[in-house]
Write a protein that holds these residues in place. Structure first.
Motif, short mmCIF file in Angstrom:
data_model
loop_
_atom_site.label_atom_id
_atom_site.label_comp_id
_atom_site.label_asym_id
_atom_site.label_seq_id
_atom_site.Cartn_x
_atom_site.Cartn_y
_atom_site.Cartn_z
N HIS A 128 0.82 -1.22 0.00
CA HIS A 128 0.00 0.00 0.00
C HIS A 128 0.86 1.27 0.00
O HIS A 128 0.62 2.22 0.74
N THR A 129 1.89 1.26 -0.85
CA THR A 129 2.76 2.43 -0.97
C THR A 129 2.56 3.11 -2.31
O THR A 129 2.25 2.45 -3.32
N ARG A 130 2.74 4.42 -2.33
CA ARG A 130 2.71 5.15 -3.59
C ARG A 130 4.07 5.16 -4.29
O ARG A 130 4.16 5.56 -5.45
N GLN A 131 5.08 4.72 -3.58
CA GLN A 131 6.43 4.74 -4.15
C GLN A 131 6.64 3.49 -5.01
O GLN A 131 7.36 2.56 -4.65
N ARG A 132 6.00 3.48 -6.17
CA ARG A 132 6.07 2.36 -7.10
C ARG A 132 6.79 2.79 -8.38
O ARG A 132 6.51 3.86 -8.93
N TYR A 133 7.69 1.93 -8.84
CA TYR A 133 8.50 2.23 -10.02
C TYR A 133 8.65 0.96 -10.86
O TYR A 133 8.53 -0.16 -10.35
#
Length: 757
Positions: free
Chosen positions: A125-130
């Motif tokens: 549930h993180t927005r830090q996705r790459y």
């Protein structure tokens, strides 16, 4: 006893069928499968390297943990438990966005990872996705979503029937296609010419594809957008715009004409490097061709204005009547319909719903561009990335500013890599979780079947049994997701739901999901279930799944594919509009607001400064990703990591073949040997990506001995694409100078003999 196994090569997008002859675990030979209806017996040199990768002594076969005494093996339970616990603790201390994830290119080649990726992301549930998306094909996905309503609705060139194939910034003979799965492309090009068609290539380099083309034009890197605007201007000016049957589905045609009317060939010729006469001829030839397909790829989608360029390629196909027609660009009808299933799961696409912490870069489909990844780790403050998860990725070599990212990884509190190797990125991990190898799990390609130049489907079981104690990618990701959810669960109901989800995945396995997807697809019999999912949402799938899988085997199922080990040909691409459109009104807006705004701010093109050279990448058929460099079969022979430079520039710099050049920028510098040839535009240099394996701690014996340097050590993350802030990897100005040559040692004078006393 010798055994023959039919498989699919998964080292690039081509999905070539292969025949593996082996005795037990020993591979004797790998050949092309002549009975594969799609690849027709073709393979490239990469396929035979599967033997090296399968038997590679450097490949990890059990989880390892980094200690002060080096890497030590640990059990799977310990590895998964500690990984989940450490990630959870970081999020507890620093917030949910303190953990970042990165998924590399090979993830797309692994159906098990694709099927479990979403639940793992949901657990974090993180927005830090790459991912590698923002260093590759993001502009295509954005354009597909904006024009057709779904980020996976890629128009695919109908190469087998076209009369005029225009390739901009792509090299299919080296890549076997990209967002255009096309094995045996060399013979397909020959067939194109035999039927009187033309292959036209626009590229700063005389690529392998350009060398066999009917026509080739050098273009200055990064100026594709101006060429495309100019071609469209000519089409409107000379009344050659003819969308045909699509006209009734289009909006914004007059807006497009107004936006392009000032971009004349004369206005762009100096910057682009193509004469006004040649630009007009390109426009007229496209319009005059009975069936034409325009295709742009990595050289175009990693340039300064790649968002506009990718959109204009699709627009050019549309306004010339070549979208959704035989011989033009068409939409596939995949057996496993990831386009429709993605839409059901809310994955049709998104842009700029929120922005990154440090630079304020926009998200695309829930991911930030890799150009901000290192700074999110290095910049203190609320939301700083403190932990990192990678899957099948090596961003230190594949993303810009590799040196900066290398430094950033050293300062993390925790890192885990799901990877087969200790490479330039995973060497920083605290724990490495190695999945089964390419031939130890089944192969199914839901993404590449959806972008193939024919409708095909194939499943191949593992060539070799899963080693005792090993886990597949989907088992690793499911195991981590389940543990993370348990750590975060607060109620008994939540814990029961987590347990049920884990049991469902363990029971259905990756093959069950393939079977389910086939039954739900256009060749299956799950129409009623698909309708229910559209009504109630994809989250209701577990309740629907068992009913469908236990039903009679009608239509296309996994068993059908098992009974056809060479694959099933479902026929050529067919017209699909407007039914296949995912836009709300089932219409196509030629000029969405995003592109309208971007065109308003597009600067007048400028020619490069006299002291600048523009750098571009270079693909080789033996080299797709950095981890392939550990195969002796792929790296043997003359070194390929060098600087390709035009003879005029070599003379100006005072270098000859084999001398060293120093390339430098704000990001850093690298030194590589010179390759002098007139196969490249003056003022441009070319360096392949993925090399440079000499960093301390890398355990890739063959790769370390190949030499080379990483092009991404001189590509700064500060130079980003104008709309999405994705990586700019082509058309980047760098300083180029001859390396100082070592001074020859002075010859010593012979000493005089000393007489005996």
């Amino acid at each position: 006893m010798k055994t023959t196994h039919f498989h699919t090569c998964n080292l690039c997008e081509a999905m070539c069928g292969i025949e593996i002859e082996h005795r037990g675990d020993e591979i004797i030979a790998i050949r092309g499968d002549k009975d594969d209806p799609f690849s027709r017996g073709h393979i490239c040199p990469k396929a035979v390297a599967l033997q090296d990768l399968h038997q590679d002594p450097d490949r990890l076969r059990h989880p390892v943990k980094r200690t002060i005494d080096g890497w030590v093996p640990i059990s799977w339970d310990e590895a998964l438990d500690e990984t989940a616990r450490r990630l959870h603790e970081v999020q507890q201390r620093h917030g949910r966005n303190s953990v970042a994830t990165y998924f590399g290119n090979p993830t797309a080649h692994n159906h098990g990872a694709l099927f479990t990726l979403l639940q793992f992301q949901q657990a974090l549930h993180t927005r830090q996705r790459y991912s590698a998306t923002s260093a590759d094909q993001l502009p295509h996905q954005l354009a597909a979503w904006q024009l057709f309503g779904n980020q996976l609705m890629f128009p695919i060139p109908d190469i087998d029937h076209t009369d005029y194939f225009l390739v901009i910034g792509g090299n299919p003979l080296a890549s076997n296609g990209s967002i255009m799965t096309v094995p045996d492309v060399k013979n397909r090009f020959k067939d194109l010419k035999k039927r009187g068609g033309k292959l036209v290539v626009i590229d700063p380099r005389l690529t392998e594809t350009a060398a066999v083309a009917s026509e080739h034009h050098f273009i200055r890197p990064g100026t594709d957008v101006y060429l495309l605007l100019s071609i469209i201007q000519v089409l409107f000016k000379e009344l050659l715009v003819a969308p045909g049957k699509l006209d009734k589905l289009l909006d914004g045609k007059s807006d497009l004409q107004k936006l392009t009317e000032n971009w004349t060939p004369e206005k762009v010729t100096e910057a682009v490097g193509i004469s006004p006469e040649a630009i007009r001829k390109l426009a007229r030839d496209i319009a005059a061709a009975p069936r034409a397909a325009i295709y742009g790829r990595v050289g175009l989608t990693t340039s300064p204005h790649s968002t506009l360029s990718a959109w204009l390629v699709y627009v050019l196909n549309i306004i010339t009547g070549n979208l959704d027609r035989e011989g033009g660009v068409m939409f596939s009808k995949p057996a496993f319909d990831i386009v429709a299933l993605g839409a059901l799961g809310g994955e049709a696409g998104s842009f700029d719903r929120y922005r990154s912490r440090v630079h304020g870069y926009p998200e695309f489909s829930g991911e930030f561009p890799v150009t901000t990844l290192a700074d999110e780790m290095l910049t203190p403050g609320q939301g700083q990335v403190k932990a990192f998860v990678t899957h099948a990725g090596n961003p230190v070599l594949s993303c810009p500013d590799g040196g900066k990212l290398d430094t950033a990884l050293e300062g993390l509190e925790f890192m885990v890599s799901i990877d087969l190797y200790i490479n330039e990125t995973s060497r920083h991990a605290n724990i490495i979780l190695p999945p089964t190898g390419q031939l130890e799990h089944g192969q199914f390609d839901p993404i590449f079947q959806a972008v193939a130049v024919r409708n095909v489907v194939k499943y191949t079981p593992p060539a070799f049994d899963k080693p005792e104690g090993a886990l597949h990618d989907w088992e690793i990701l499911n195991g981590l997701a389940t543990r993370l959810k348990r750590l975060k669960a607060q109620t008994r109901r939540e814990r029961l739901q987590i347990a049920a989800s884990d049991r469902f995945m363990r029971r259905i396995k990756d093959t069950g999901i393939i079977d389910l997807g086939l039954r739900l697809g256009p060749y299956g019999t799950g129409g009623k279930v698909m309708a229910a999912l559209k009504k109630d949402g994809l989250h209701t799938l577990p309740q629907q799944a068992w009913k469908l899988l236990r039903g009679k085997q009608k239509g296309l199922t996994l068993q059908t594919l098992k009974d056809n080990p060479h694959g099933v040909d479902l026929g050529p691409l067919q017209p699909a509009l407007p039914e296949r459109l995912f836009t709300r009104d089932q219409r196509i807006n030629l000029v969405p607001a995003l592109y309208f705004r971007a065109l308003q701010g597009l600067p007048v093109p400028k020619t490069p400064k006299p002291d600048e050279m523009l750098i571009i990448g270079r693909r080789h058929i033996r080299s797709n990703n950095s981890w392939m460099h550990n195969s002796q079969r792929l790296v043997k022979g003359k070194g390929r990591c060098n600087v390709l430079i035009h003879s005029q520039d070599a003379e100006r710099l005072g270098v000859v073949e084999g001398d060293d050049l120093v390339l430098s920028s704000d990001a850093g510098s690298i030194t590589l040997p010179v390759w002098v040839a007139d196969d490249i535009m003056p003022g441009v240099i070319s360096v392949p990506h993925g090399w440079g394996h000499d960093r301390q701690g890398v355990q890739l014996d063959v790769a370390r001995r190949t030499g080379g340097a990483s092009i991404n050590d001189v590509l700064t993350s500060k130079r980003v694409e104008s709309v999405t802030a994705m990586a700019q990897l082509n058309g980047v100005p760098v300083k180029v100078e001859a390396a100082a040559k070592p001074k020859p040692k002075p010859r010593s004078k012979p000493k005089k003999a000393v007489a005996d006393a």
